[in-house]
Enzyme design. Structure first.
Site, PDB file in Angstrom:
ATOM      1  N   ASP A  83       0.820  -1.209   0.000  1.00  0.00           N
ATOM      2  CA  ASP A  83       0.000   0.000   0.000  1.00  0.00           C
ATOM      3  C   ASP A  83       0.858   1.265   0.000  1.00  0.00           C
ATOM      4  OD1 ASP A  83      -2.268  -1.508   0.039  1.00  0.00           O
ATOM      5  OD2 ASP A  83      -2.758  -1.152   2.142  1.00  0.00           O
ATOM      6  N   TYR A 101       3.851  -8.505   9.106  1.00  0.00           N
ATOM      7  CA  TYR A 101       3.516  -7.085   9.260  1.00  0.00           C
ATOM      8  C   TYR A 101       3.368  -6.723  10.734  1.00  0.00           C
ATOM      9  CZ  TYR A 101       1.971  -7.488   4.343  1.00  0.00           C
ATOM     10  OH  TYR A 101       1.898  -7.729   2.997  1.00  0.00           O
ATOM     11  N   ASP A 150      -8.535   2.143   5.882  1.00  0.00           N
ATOM     12  CA  ASP A 150      -7.416   2.658   6.670  1.00  0.00           C
ATOM     13  C   ASP A 150      -7.719   4.101   7.063  1.00  0.00           C
ATOM     14  OD1 ASP A 150      -6.943   4.218   4.416  1.00  0.00           O
ATOM     15  OD2 ASP A 150      -5.229   3.036   3.744  1.00  0.00           O
ATOM     16  N   ARG A 193      -5.779  -4.336   6.052  1.00  0.00           N
ATOM     17  CA  ARG A 193      -6.854  -3.356   6.268  1.00  0.00           C
ATOM     18  C   ARG A 193      -8.189  -4.058   6.499  1.00  0.00           C
ATOM     19  NH1 ARG A 193      -7.306  -0.398   1.076  1.00  0.00           N
ATOM     20  NH2 ARG A 193      -6.039  -2.058   0.170  1.00  0.00           N
TER      21      ARG A 193
END
Length: 303
Positions: free
Chosen positions: A38, A68, A82, A174
């Site tokens: 992203d 992550y 987000d 997300r």
């Protein structure tokens, strides 16, 4: 220049921006990334240079796991799932307990289904979903299966929590944050995302764009480029006999029993979906597969 460089992508740059940066610095056109990160996220983004672009597809395999660190924040959901999107739903916020969080983690560990967000790079009908979303078009998306290998809590705050996740390629963090929020009875979104690992590429060994530029200017960048076979050690290795080297490069199928030094008569060599790293004279020459106990090269990468 052929190989892979472990780039630390900053936020506010797309994965394609990083490719453009690398092309400008090195003046090499044949450069590609290994999977979109992203634009507003930062972290590990392996970049393939030269012949390494031909192995980028293998970064989407189940064996290449991604890690992550993310922040789930309660209070509202957004169009992009987000903190950068428009608010579309709000709720009251309460602090959740550690036990509650781990109970939800258990529910989302393993194989789960996700609906890709409209603001994503996934293509449907030849068009990126985010392109349709910007035109105000919302289309039905099919659920897709992804694997969550582990979820662990880093810190628990009054308005959300920070957590680490190890997952398969194609997982939308997300969407995970939005979906997990519902389990607590609150609207939520992802407010922070850092990719810390892609397969064998770790954030501790990644290079910033400034570091890459300085290394290139000082003729030192080659020292930080990983070989083509470095991320492929999840594939079994086959060592060719030297006398068959030219034949296999020319696409001739040869019985594995005659071809390989490390032939195992008891092994199952009929699975055409199994990929092998192929070597000869201690050099990596490409990726092949076996059918009817004959080896055929999928990709010849000999430099």
């Amino acid at each position: 220049m052929n190989g892979i460089i472990n780039v630390l992508k900053p936020s506010n740059m797309t994965s394609h921006d990083i490719v453009g940066f690398m092309r400008r610095i090195t003046r090499i056109k044949k450069i590609g990334h290994t999977g979109t990160l992203d634009p507003n996220a930062s972290g590990v983004l392996p970049i393939c240079i030269g012949k390494a672009t031909r192995i980028s597809e293998y970064f989407n395999r189940e064996e290449i796991r991604k890690t992550y660190r993310a922040k789930l924040k309660f209070g509202y959901t957004t169009t992009t799932e987000d903190r950068y999107g428009e608010k579309i739903e709000t709720s009251k916020v309460r602090k959740v307990s550690t036990d509650e969080i781990y109970n939800v983690f258990k529910k989302y560990t393993g194989e789960i289904e996700q609906i890709p967000p409209m603001y994503s790079a996934k293509k449907i009908g030849g068009k990126r979903l985010y392109e349709l979303a910007r035109e105000g078009i919302d289309i039905e998306r099919k659920k897709r299966k992804v694997n969550i290998y582990s979820l662990s809590l880093v810190s628990n705050n009054s308005d959300g929590f920070l957590f680490d996740i190890e997952c398969s390629s194609g997982t939308y963090i997300r969407t995970l944050c939005k979906d997990m929020g519902k389990e607590f009875g609150m609207s939520s979104h992802m407010s922070f995302l850092l990719r810390t690992k892609v397969g064998k590429f770790d954030i501790e060994n990644s290079l910033t764009l400034d570091e890459i530029e300085n290394l290139y200017m000082n003729d030192e960048l080659n020292e930080h480029i990983y070989k083509l076979d470095y991320p492929l050690d999840f594939m079994e290795e086959i060592e060719l006999r030297e006398e068959y080297f030219k034949k296999i490069l020319n696409g001739i199928k040869i019985p594995v029993k005659e071809l390989c030094y490390n032939y195992d008569d008891k092994a199952n060599y009929n699975d055409s979906d199994t990929l092998y790293r192929v070597y000869c004279k201690n050099q990596f020459i490409g990726i092949g597969r076996i059918k009817d106990k004959r080896l055929k090269m999928d990709k010849v990468l000999f430099i």
